[in-house]
Design an enzyme around this catalytic site. Structure first.
Site, PDB file in Angstrom:
ATOM      1  N   ASP A   1       7.069   7.433 -20.722  1.00  0.00           N
ATOM      2  CA  ASP A   1       7.401   7.499 -22.140  1.00  0.00           C
ATOM      3  C   ASP A   1       8.879   7.185 -22.314  1.00  0.00           C
ATOM      4  O   ASP A   1       9.615   7.004 -21.340  1.00  0.00           O
ATOM      5  CB  ASP A   1       7.003   8.852 -22.734  1.00  0.00           C
ATOM      6  CG  ASP A   1       7.706  10.052 -22.097  1.00  0.00           C
ATOM      7  OD1 ASP A   1       8.854   9.923 -21.602  1.00  0.00           O
ATOM      8  OD2 ASP A   1       7.108  11.134 -22.102  1.00  0.00           O
TER       9      ASP A   1
ATOM     10  N   HIS B   1       0.832  -1.203   0.000  1.00  0.00           N
ATOM     11  CA  HIS B   1       0.000   0.000   0.000  1.00  0.00           C
ATOM     12  C   HIS B   1       0.864   1.250   0.000  1.00  0.00           C
ATOM     13  O   HIS B   1       1.788   1.367   0.785  1.00  0.00           O
ATOM     14  CB  HIS B   1      -0.911  -0.027   1.230  1.00  0.00           C
ATOM     15  CG  HIS B   1      -1.904   1.065   1.266  1.00  0.00           C
ATOM     16  ND1 HIS B   1      -2.248   1.694   2.427  1.00  0.00           N
ATOM     17  CD2 HIS B   1      -2.646   1.646   0.280  1.00  0.00           C
ATOM     18  CE1 HIS B   1      -3.166   2.621   2.164  1.00  0.00           C
ATOM     19  NE2 HIS B   1      -3.417   2.604   0.863  1.00  0.00           N
TER      20      HIS B   1
END
Length: 132
Positions: free
Chosen positions: A28, A20
């Site tokens: 990219d 968590h």
């Protein structure tokens, strides 16, 4: 061998080991990977694999609590704006910050997944949620 879904062994291992609030960056081809952060490099040639393809494969496997994108997408990347709106509609909190701040925040990631994407600011930080 898995029948379907995300097949990349290293990416599956990273996602399965996350807890968590841990973060995973889908990036990219041009996003610099911070020193010390593992890079799962999927880029083959410009555009392959696309950000969208990798995002959808990861998102199907990963409990996402929130996401962070660069505020520059508002004027430079309509596809990422649409993705952010979709996520918000699905109950995922979407935060925006400057691209420079996003690059700094990526230094805390469990890993950066490098795609072949060449559209501007096609980067997202996924913050792990819980499944219970």
């Amino acid at each position: 061998m898995k029948r379907s879904g995300l097949l990349h062994a290293e990416l599956n291992r990273v996602i399965a080991a996350m807890g968590h609030t841990d973060t995973l960056v889908i990036a990219d081809v041009g996003l610099p990977v911070p020193p010390g952060v593992p890079c799962i490099d999927l880029a083959v040639v410009p555009g392959t694999p696309s950000f969208a393809t990798v995002f959808e494969a990861v998102y199907a496997e990963f409990a996402v609590e929130s996401a962070t994108v660069a505020s520059e997408v508002r004027t430079k990347n309509p596809a990422l704006v649409a993705l952010a709106e979709r996520l918000a509609g699905e109950g995922v909190a979407v935060n925006e910050l400057s691209h420079d701040d996003l690059k700094r925040l990526s230094a805390r990631a469990v890993a950066v997944v490098r795609t072949g994407e060449t559209s501007p600011y096609a980067n997202i930080i996924l913050h792990a949620g819980v499944t219970f």
